[in-house]
Design a protein around this motif. Structure first.
Motif, PDB file in Angstrom:
ATOM      1  N   ASP A   7       0.850  -1.192   0.066  1.00 21.80           N
ATOM      2  CA  ASP A   7      -0.076  -0.155  -0.110  1.00 21.80           C
ATOM      3  C   ASP A   7       0.686   1.382   0.060  1.00 21.80           C
ATOM      4  N   ASP A   8       0.321   2.397  -0.793  1.00 21.83           N
ATOM      5  CA  ASP A   8       1.057   3.794  -0.758  1.00 21.83           C
ATOM      6  C   ASP A   8      -0.086   4.569  -0.165  1.00 21.83           C
ATOM      7  N   PRO A   9      -0.280   4.782   0.985  1.00 28.86           N
ATOM      8  CA  PRO A   9      -1.222   5.920   1.328  1.00 28.86           C
ATOM      9  C   PRO A   9      -0.703   7.476   0.911  1.00 28.86           C
ATOM     10  N   THR A  11      -2.489   9.810  -0.384  1.00 28.12           N
ATOM     11  CA  THR A  11      -3.454  10.823  -0.371  1.00 28.12           C
ATOM     12  C   THR A  11      -4.094  10.608   1.028  1.00 28.12           C
ATOM     13  N   PRO A  12      -4.710  11.438   1.472  1.00 28.59           N
ATOM     14  CA  PRO A  12      -5.576  11.465   2.734  1.00 28.59           C
ATOM     15  C   PRO A  12      -6.802  10.371   2.673  1.00 28.59           C
ATOM     16  N   SER A  15      -5.328   6.984   2.729  1.00 26.99           N
ATOM     17  CA  SER A  15      -5.150   6.620   4.011  1.00 26.99           C
ATOM     18  C   SER A  15      -6.226   6.200   4.872  1.00 26.99           C
ATOM     19  N   GLU A  16      -7.240   6.977   4.667  1.00 21.83           N
ATOM     20  CA  GLU A  16      -8.378   6.863   5.563  1.00 21.83           C
ATOM     21  C   GLU A  16      -8.888   5.336   5.248  1.00 21.83           C
ATOM     22  N   ARG A  19      -7.296   2.836   6.989  1.00 29.01           N
ATOM     23  CA  ARG A  19      -7.774   2.830   8.439  1.00 29.01           C
ATOM     24  C   ARG A  19      -8.949   2.265   8.557  1.00 29.01           C
TER      25      ARG A  19
END
Length: 207
Positions: A7-9, A11-12, A15-16, A19
């Motif tokens: 994974d490459d979070p 962008t917000p 990332s969300e 999560r």
């Protein structure tokens, strides 16, 4: 919870999405023991995730994810493709998942050559159930529309031990959820949906 890499979070929103999916894995799948091999696979890092963001997602992007999984030096047994911005109802996403399944099969010599079996998860799945078969849609209310990929030979190994995998898992899940309380799990799933809606609302550009 880590994803074992991949994974490459960046962008917000990505990332969300990760999560929220972590919450679903931890508070639903693992907490209720819904998958007989999930805990070991996650603990040993034999899983991957990809967030395929966008209002539309071409099958080619999903097929590229499968190709990346097949190129891993060690076998990936479970993977998740998460679609946080794909605006499809539950039935529509089921059809989309079937399109992805067919697109993967079409490029191979036979259906048997397909390394992964696909299952669709959707936040707007059934919010009640009457029996263990209907429970499946209830449990698959992930925060975002998601396609789960399970390596076919993992299931083959379980079947080789004489187990009816789907029926056995369904029976166990029904017993677990019934014993621990349907309302309790329903509250967890509802809170995941609330968390998702509020998180993405905060990320939406101001009008």
């Amino acid at each position: 919870m880590t994803d074992g890499g991949g994974d490459d979070p960046a962008t917000p929103r990505v990332s969300e999405a990760l999560r929220l999916h972590d919450r679903y894995l931890r508070e639903v799948v693992l907490a209720y023991g819904l998958c007989p091999w999930a805990e070991k696979v996650l603990r040993e890092g034999r899983f991957r995730r990809a967030v395929l963001d966008g209002a539309t997602v071409a099958p080619a992007a999903f097929l590229a994810f499968i190709d990346a999984l097949e190129a891993e030096p060690a076998p990936v047994e479970v993977a998740f493709a998460i679609f946080p911005s794909l605006d499809l109802p539950s039935a529509g996403f089921d059809k989309f998942a079937e399109q992805l399944r067919r697109a993967d099969r079409a490029r191979r010599s036979s259906a048997a050559a397909t390394p992964f079996l696909l299952a669709a998860f959707h936040p707007s799945g059934a919010d009640e159930f009457q029996d263990r078969n209907q429970l499946i849609a209830f449990l698959r209310r992930s925060p975002d529309a998601t396609v789960q990929l399970v390596r076919a030979d993992v299931l083959d190994r379980v079947r080789g031990r004489g187990a009816d995998v789907s029926d056995g898992v369904a029976r166990q899940n029904f017993a677990t959820v019934s014993a621990r309380g349907v309302a309790r799990l329903g509250a967890v799933l509802a809170d995941l949906r609330r968390d998702r809606d509020e998180s993405y609302r905060r990320l939406a550009p101001a009008r």
